[in-house]
Design a protein around this motif. Structure first.
Motif, PDB file in Angstrom:
ATOM      1  N   TYR A 112       0.844  -1.047   0.043  1.00 37.44           N
ATOM      2  CA  TYR A 112      -0.107   0.084   0.146  1.00 37.44           C
ATOM      3  C   TYR A 112       0.789   1.259  -0.031  1.00 37.44           C
ATOM      4  CZ  TYR A 112       0.845  -0.248   5.051  1.00 37.44           C
ATOM      5  OH  TYR A 112       1.434  -0.218   6.051  1.00 37.44           O
ATOM      6  N   ASN A 114       1.329   5.547   0.672  1.00 32.34           N
ATOM      7  CA  ASN A 114       1.334   6.592   1.736  1.00 32.34           C
ATOM      8  C   ASN A 114      -0.144   7.379   2.199  1.00 32.34           C
ATOM      9  OD1 ASN A 114       4.106   6.393   2.282  1.00 32.34           O
ATOM     10  ND2 ASN A 114       4.712   7.930   0.755  1.00 32.34           N
ATOM     11  N   ASP A 115      -0.809   7.014   1.070  1.00 32.07           N
ATOM     12  CA  ASP A 115      -2.377   7.574   1.382  1.00 32.07           C
ATOM     13  C   ASP A 115      -3.265   6.574   2.202  1.00 32.07           C
ATOM     14  OD1 ASP A 115      -2.112   5.736  -0.747  1.00 32.07           O
ATOM     15  OD2 ASP A 115      -4.055   6.402  -1.631  1.00 32.07           O
ATOM     16  N   VAL A 116      -2.617   5.476   2.674  1.00 33.56           N
ATOM     17  CA  VAL A 116      -3.514   4.503   3.368  1.00 33.56           C
ATOM     18  C   VAL A 116      -2.608   3.997   4.710  1.00 33.56           C
ATOM     19  CG1 VAL A 116      -4.176   2.018   3.346  1.00 33.56           C
ATOM     20  CG2 VAL A 116      -4.455   3.598   1.454  1.00 33.56           C
ATOM     21  N   THR A 117      -3.004   3.949   5.817  1.00 34.10           N
ATOM     22  CA  THR A 117      -2.779   3.625   6.964  1.00 34.10           C
ATOM     23  C   THR A 117      -2.608   2.005   7.018  1.00 34.10           C
ATOM     24  OG1 THR A 117      -4.631   3.177   8.341  1.00 34.10           O
ATOM     25  CG2 THR A 117      -3.792   5.320   8.513  1.00 34.10           C
ATOM     26  N   GLY A 118      -1.544   1.662   7.838  1.00 31.87           N
ATOM     27  CA  GLY A 118      -1.378  -0.037   7.827  1.00 31.87           C
ATOM     28  C   GLY A 118      -2.886  -0.727   8.197  1.00 31.87           C
ATOM     29  N   GLU A 119      -3.618  -0.242   9.116  1.00 31.24           N
ATOM     30  CA  GLU A 119      -4.870  -0.558   9.524  1.00 31.24           C
ATOM     31  C   GLU A 119      -5.906  -0.639   8.340  1.00 31.24           C
ATOM     32  OE1 GLU A 119      -3.035   1.489  11.325  1.00 31.24           O
ATOM     33  OE2 GLU A 119      -2.380   0.242  12.916  1.00 31.24           O
ATOM     34  N   GLN A 120      -6.096   0.550   7.756  1.00 31.30           N
ATOM     35  CA  GLN A 120      -6.781   0.622   6.553  1.00 31.30           C
ATOM     36  C   GLN A 120      -6.513  -0.435   5.656  1.00 31.30           C
ATOM     37  OE1 GLN A 120      -5.841   4.813   5.726  1.00 31.30           O
ATOM     38  NE2 GLN A 120      -8.337   5.418   6.435  1.00 31.30           N
ATOM     39  N   LEU A 159       1.433  -7.416   9.594  1.00 27.88           N
ATOM     40  CA  LEU A 159       1.412  -6.008   9.054  1.00 27.88           C
ATOM     41  C   LEU A 159       2.938  -5.414   9.240  1.00 27.88           C
ATOM     42  CD1 LEU A 159       0.256  -3.203   8.355  1.00 27.88           C
ATOM     43  CD2 LEU A 159      -0.224  -2.840  10.783  1.00 27.88           C
ATOM     44  N   LYS A 161       4.679  -2.386   8.584  1.00 25.12           N
ATOM     45  CA  LYS A 161       4.480  -0.736   8.309  1.00 25.12           C
ATOM     46  C   LYS A 161       5.700  -0.174   7.714  1.00 25.12           C
ATOM     47  CE  LYS A 161       1.294   0.387  11.920  1.00 25.12           C
ATOM     48  NZ  LYS A 161       0.563   0.912  12.986  1.00 25.12           N
ATOM     49  N   LYS A 164       5.427  -0.896   4.108  1.00 25.45           N
ATOM     50  CA  LYS A 164       4.241  -0.649   3.768  1.00 25.45           C
ATOM     51  C   LYS A 164       3.278  -1.948   2.977  1.00 25.45           C
ATOM     52  CE  LYS A 164       4.586   4.130   3.677  1.00 25.45           C
ATOM     53  NZ  LYS A 164       3.466   4.414   4.911  1.00 25.45           N
TER      54      LYS A 164
END
Length: 176
Positions: A112, A114-120, A159, A161, A164
Motif C-alpha cells: 500500500y 502513503n495515502d493509506v494507514t496500515g490498519e486501513q 503488518l 509498516k 508498507k
C-alpha cells in the motif's frame, strides 16, 4: 492488480500469544467496564517480552481462533497478538500457547501507499478476500463453515509498516 495471491499449505504452527477479543458490534463507552470484567483488553506492554520469550521478531495477529455468542456484546472473537513459538515457551505471565493445524491458506500480499494507514490496508485486504476472492474461487473459509470456532484454525495477518505491506493467510478448503 493490487494483490499478490497464492494458495499456500502450511504445516502445524505453534504460537505464543497475548489473548485479545473483539466484538462484532462497537462497544459503547459506558460498557467498557463490563467488557473488561468479562473479556479484558490485551496487554500490549507485553509485546517485547512476547518476542523475547518466543524467540521470534515478527508479530502476527491471529483472528477467530475462538468465538462465542454473547448476549450483550454479540459475537466475541479471538483477536490475539502472537509470535511463532520458536523457543517452545510455556503458558504463564500473560501468555498462552496456540496451535494451528496444518491447512491450505489463501495468502494475500498487499503493498500500500502513503495515502493509506496500515490498519486501513489490513481492512481492505481482508474485505477483498471475503467480498471478491472467496466468491469467485472454488474455496470456502475454514473460519466460516463447519470448522468455525475450531481452536486449531485462525486467520493470520502480518503488518509490515516499514515496507508498507500486509500479508494475510486465510485458512481455506476446496469446495468439491
Amino acid at each position: 492488480m493490487k494483490y499478490e495471491i497464492t494458495i499456500e499449505s502450511l504445516p502445524e504452527k505453534v504460537y505464543l500469544a497475548i489473548r485479545g477479543y473483539m466484538s462484532w458490534r462497537e462497544i459503547a463507552p459506558d460498557e467498557y467496564s463490563q467488557w473488561e470484567n468479562k473479556y479484558g483488553f490485551p496487554n500490549k506492554n507485553l509485546i517485547e517480552q512476547l518476542k523475547t520469550k518466543s524467540g521470534a521478531n515478527e508479530i502476527y495477529n491471529l483472528f477467530c481462533n475462538s468465538c462465542v455468542k454473547d448476549e450483550q456484546f454479540d459475537w466475541v472473537c479471538g483477536d490475539d497478538i502472537a509470535c511463532e513459538n520458536l523457543n517452545n515457551a510455556q503458558i504463564g505471565d500473560g501468555f498462552e500457547v496456540i496451535r494451528l493445524a496444518p491447512s491450505d491458506y489463501c495468502k494475500i500480499i498487499y503493498s500500500y501507499g502513503n495515502d493509506v494507514t496500515g490498519e486501513q490496508a489490513m481492512k481492505e485486504a481482508d474485505d477483498y478476500f471475503w467480498n471478491e476472492w472467496l466468491k469467485s474461487n472454488p474455496y470456502s473459509s475454514k473460519i466460516d463453515d463447519e470448522y468455525a470456532n475450531s481452536p486449531e484454525t485462525a486467520d493470520i495477518s502480518l503488518l509490515d509498516k516499514d515496507n508498507k505491506r500486509v500479508t494475510m493467510w486465510h485458512p481455506i478448503r476446496r469446495i468439491k
